[in-house]
Each structure stands twice: as C-alpha cells, then as structure tokens.
Design an enzyme around this catalytic site. Structure first.
Site, PDB file in Angstrom:
ATOM      1  N   ILE A 107      35.425  44.460  30.832  1.00  0.00           N
ATOM      2  CA  ILE A 107      36.537  43.843  31.567  1.00  0.00           C
ATOM      3  C   ILE A 107      37.811  44.598  31.162  1.00  0.00           C
ATOM      4  CG2 ILE A 107      37.888  41.776  32.038  1.00  0.00           C
ATOM      5  CD1 ILE A 107      35.500  40.095  31.711  1.00  0.00           C
TER       6      ILE A 107
ATOM      7  N   GLY B 296      56.435  49.626  36.447  1.00  0.00           N
ATOM      8  CA  GLY B 296      55.435  50.182  37.346  1.00  0.00           C
ATOM      9  C   GLY B 296      54.877  51.497  36.799  1.00  0.00           C
TER      10      GLY B 296
ATOM     11  N   CYS C 229      59.291  48.204  43.518  1.00  0.00           N
ATOM     12  CA  CYS C 229      60.493  48.867  42.998  1.00  0.00           C
ATOM     13  C   CYS C 229      61.454  49.233  44.130  1.00  0.00           C
ATOM     14  CB  CYS C 229      60.109  50.127  42.224  1.00  0.00           C
ATOM     15  SG  CYS C 229      58.766  49.830  41.073  1.00  0.00           S
TER      16      CYS C 229
ATOM     17  N   ALA D 298      50.721  47.756  42.110  1.00  0.00           N
ATOM     18  CA  ALA D 298      50.722  49.114  41.552  1.00  0.00           C
ATOM     19  C   ALA D 298      49.476  49.341  40.697  1.00  0.00           C
ATOM     20  CB  ALA D 298      51.978  49.298  40.714  1.00  0.00           C
TER      21      ALA D 298
END
Ligand SMILES: Cc1cc2nc3c(=O)[nH]c(=O)nc-3n(C[C@H](O)[C@H](O)[C@H](O)COP(=O)(O)OP(=O)(O)OC[C@H]3O[C@@H](n4cnc5c(N)ncnc54)[C@H](O)[C@@H]3O)c2cc1C
Length: 460
Positions: A288, A311, A46, A14
């Site tokens: 990063i 998610g 999910c 995700a």
C-alpha cells in the site's frame, strides 16, 4: 491474499494522476484503475488563482490530462466515484458511483486522497453544516467558479491567512478591481516560507496595493439576506475589535491530510497527521503506497517529519509510488528540500529548506545580500535579496530564501547545494554565467555566500 497485479489508485489529483502514468510506463499490461470522487480528471489546483484573475482564460484550461488521455493510456479512470472503504485483508476497495457499489480487488493500492481545508475558529462561519454564502476556500474548479461569480469591481474582499495561497488570491482579486484586506493571526506574513526579515520586504511591497493586518484574527461573521456582509477582526495584542464590510471572504488557512480511508487500513499515521511513507512512497503496510498531501515525510535538513503540501512534492512521491506499485524500484532522497516559489504583485519569492526558526537545536550562521539582477551600469536591473543559512560547524548550506528578480532560478541553484551537502566556501567560488543584459559578473548567489563565509570565519 489476492495474488493479482491490479493497481488501484484513490484520487486523481496531482498525486493520483501522476502515479497512474508512471505505473503504466513501468508495466504495460497490468490493469490500472483510478477512482476520483470529483467530476474532473487530473487538473492543476495551483492554477486556480490565475483562472480567477483571468490570466488563464478558461477553467478547463487547467485540465492537464483529459479522460481521453487516460483511455489511450489504457488506464481505467472512474470519475464521480468515491472510495468508501478499504479491506486490507481481502485486498478489496469498495467505491460508490451514484447508487452503484463497486468492488475492486487490488494487488497494489496507492492512496492519493489529498487534503481537506482547515478552518479557524470564526463564529457563524457555517450554517447548516456549510460555509455561509460568500465564504469560500480555494481548493477546486467548482470553488474557483463560485468565487468568480461573487467578484464585484469596487466590492470588498477579506482574505484570512497570509501564506502563499492567501497572497496569490489577494493579487487575483485586486486585479479584478476588488478592495482587498488580508488578515493574518501571526506577527508576520509567509511564515512557512520566509524568515521575518525577508518577509518584511514582501510585506512592504504588498502593502502598497492591499491592506495587510498581521497580528489580527477574524473572529465573527455577520450575514444579510443569507449572505456575508461583515467580518469582525480582532487585534491579537490589544483585543480591540473592528468590523469590515465584506462581499467575499476567502479562507486560506491551511489544510489537514485527508486520511479517513487510510485510518482503518493499519497504515501508520504520523505526528503531523499524515500517512507515514518511506523513500519508495510505501506506507507501513506492504504494497500500500501513498503520495501527496495525505502523507508526511522527512524534511531533508532536519530529518523531522513534515506534512506535505506542495504539488511539486506530491508529483515526485507519486512517481515513486507508481513505479514501485508496478514492480519497479525507485527511491526518493531521504527527505524533501521543500523548494517553493510564488509571485504576486510583480514580486517573485522563493525558498529552499526550512525557515531558520525551524532549525532549532542546530548552530547556524545566516547572511543576507541585497543586490541587483544586472550589472549596475546596465539599464533595467531589478532588486534581488538573498538570505543563506549554513551549519556553523561544517559550513554546509541548509537553506536559502530569495525575494526579487528570478528568485526561483536562484533558489534552484541553492537546492542543488542543499541536496549535495555543498559547503558555503565552495559555493562562494561558484562560476556563474555573466553577460551584461543577463547577470552580473559575480551573481548575488555567490555574493551572499561570500558574506556568510566571512561571518563564519569570524565566528570560528
Ligand atoms: C490554490 C492552490 C494553489 C497551489 N499552488 C501551488 C504551487 O504553486 N506549487 C505547489 O507546489 N503546490 C501548490 N499547491 C498545492 C498542490 O496543489 C497540492 O500539493 C497538490 O494538489 C497535492 O496533490 P494530491 O494528489 O496529494 O491532492 P489533490 O490534488 O488534492 O488530489 C486529491 C484527490 O483525491 C480525491 N479524493 C479524496 N478522497 C477520495 C475518495 N475517498 N475517493 C475518491 N477520490 C477521492 C479528491 O477529490 C482529489 O481530486 C496549491 C494548492 C492550491 C489549493
């Protein structure tokens, strides 16, 4: 330092998939590479319990963005490719696809390596470093396929862990005709989602369909012909042990952030074990970024760090990571609301904000209302219970929990209140939509706030 503008993303779940899409929307030209160790492009974890129940007919239906889609978006997706090392000084990642070593330089890196399952101390759980045949976690399409191959109508399954995923799996396996026992070490189910009083409503409803043993620990497994045959369950209070015949054991006992790659990069790791990120989803190392289950971020209400395990949050963090890594400027709110929901055995549950026990150190007032989704005179109304907790000093709404009809939509309304710092006095006067077949004149959303307001005034 490499001055290039190439974006490299680790993981195509995700988080990684979303980050790639938003990086591309922000910068049409830069090279974007996604390394994914699994064999599938971005798909919905999910949805896994619903492929097992058969509600979603095919595993492949879970794939949200195909390889073709990534190709058309000019995103270089490399499946079956594991990133093994990040060299921060030279800005290079080293990955392996089969026996081939790939070196890829980056200007910005986005780590979306997700989480790994965490196992409780159950004896004989593993053989030769692998889970015993018939013991499974629910993390990938491969897991769901193997679980499906073990399903036997009339067979027995034990689920360890009564959180959201444990109960979704209980429903799925019950639908497939299995006898389900859910074992939970804590005194209540859904600890991270609901307070004890709200969880009791769910416990009562779910117990009508499957066996739930709270305060019980799975302690040992026995096998027959190399496959699980029994699980031993220990009463946490009395120490009494019983064994249950089991063809299939599901471990739904949570996860730990997958940070093995990030550890040697200098990215700071937080108290909860996740990579610390800010509102831009940037780590402590410039350029990063990280998003999703491998990170920790602040809870919006307590401003304390929490591990990310939803998610919905992974996607929002990844939007920020993708846009910022591609040179845009996008900030998330300072903290997550943890708006969450699920449905099992016909019961919808939802919550926003921390469970009340986690609001330690704050003086709070809570109130509850058990009502109906429709006016009393209209046929078909369904029960709905709502609980709201506010700050005693200011009246600010801190959290809400709902069990019953349209729980998620009602909780979404409270998510606005938490985010906006709205006080309960204002929300009790909220003008909600009314028509007999849809909702009552005064929706439970306002009625529960009325109760809390009155409680608050009495306290003051
Ligand atoms: C059964 C189940 C049900 C769920 N239901 C819900 C729900 O209803 N609502 C909700 O909000 N959340 C739900 N979740 C949680 C949600 O799925 C996760 O929060 C979300 O997937 C996190 O996204 P992510 O990108 O951080 O991690 P993941 O989706 O796990 O992706 C991480 C990816 O990184 C790859 N990877 C890791 N290391 C490397 C490496 N070194 N090299 C290359 N690739 C690597 C992995 O293979 C993986 O594909 C559910 C989870 C499960 C398992």
């Amino acid at each position: 330092l490499s001055q290039n503008s190439d974006i490299v993303i680790i993981g195509c779940g995700a988080g990684g998939g979303t980050a790639a899409q938003f990086a591309r929307k922000t910068d049409r030209k830069s090279s974007i590479t996604v390394f994914e160790k699994g064999k599938y492009p971005q798909y919905s974890k999910c949805g896994l319990p619903y492929t097992i129940s058969g509600t979603i007919p095919k595993m492949n239906d879970l794939i949200e963005f195909s390889e073709e889609w990534f190709k058309n978006a000019n995103i270089n997706l490399s499946l079956g490719t594991t990133v093994e090392k990040i060299n921060v000084d030279n800005r290079i990642v080293f990955a392996k696809k089969g026996n081939v070593v790939i070196e890829k330089s980056f200007g910005s890196l986005i780590i979306c390596s997700g989480a790994k399952p965490s196992y409780p101390p159950i004896r004989n759980l593993e053989q030769d470093g692998r889970l015993v045949n018939g013991v499974h976690v629910v993390r990938t399409i491969d897991d769901a396929e193997t679980i499906s191959s073990h399903i036997k109508r009339g067979g027995n399954t034990t689920i360890v862990g009564a959180g959201l995923i444990g109960l979704e799996m209980a429903d799925s396996l019950h639908r497939k005709g299995m006898n389900v026992t859910v074992v939970e070490a804590l005194p209540q189910i859904l600890l991270n989602t609901l307070d004890e009083d709200m969880s009791k409503i769910v416990h009562a409803a779910v117990s009508e369909k499957v066996v739930i043993l709270t305060n019980h620990l799975a302690s040992k497994i026995e096998t027959k012909n190399g496959k699980i045959s029994q699980v031993f369950i220990k009463n946490a209070e009395t120490g009494e042990e019983q064994s249950i015949n089991t063809n299939l054991l599901i471990l739904a006992t949570g996860t730990k952030p997958e940070i093995s790659l990030a550890k040697n990069t200098g990215c700071k790791i937080g108290k909860t074990g996740g990579i610390i990120v800010d509102e831009k989803s940037e780590t402590s190392v410039k350029n990063i970024y990280a998003a999703g289950d491998c990170t920790e971020y602040l809870d919006f209400v307590t401003k304390k760090p929490i591990p990310i395990g939803l998610g919905s949050i992974a996607v929002r963090q990844a939007i920020a990571a993708g846009i910022n890594a591609a040179g845009g400027d996008y900030k998330l709110p300072e903290g997550v609301l943890q708006t969450r929901t699920s449905e099992f055995f016909g019961l919808e549950i939802a919550a926003v904000g921390p469970a009340t026990d986690l609001l330690e150190g704050m003086s709070v007032v809570s109130g509850k209302f058990n009502g109906s989704s429709l006016p009393d005179y209209f046929p078909g109304g369904k029960p709905i219970s709502l609980k709201v907790t506010v700050d005693e000093k200011t009246g600010r709404i801190l959290s809400a929990q709902a069990v019953g009809d349209n729980a998620a939509q009602r909780i979404n309304t409270f998510a606005c209140a938490v985010l906006g710092g709205i006080v309960v006095e204002t929300f009790r006067k909220l003008e909600t939509a009314y028509a007999p077949p849809i909702a009552p004149t005064l929706d439970v959303v306002t009625l529960v706030c009325d109760i809390v307001s009155k409680k608050l005034n009495r306290k003051r």
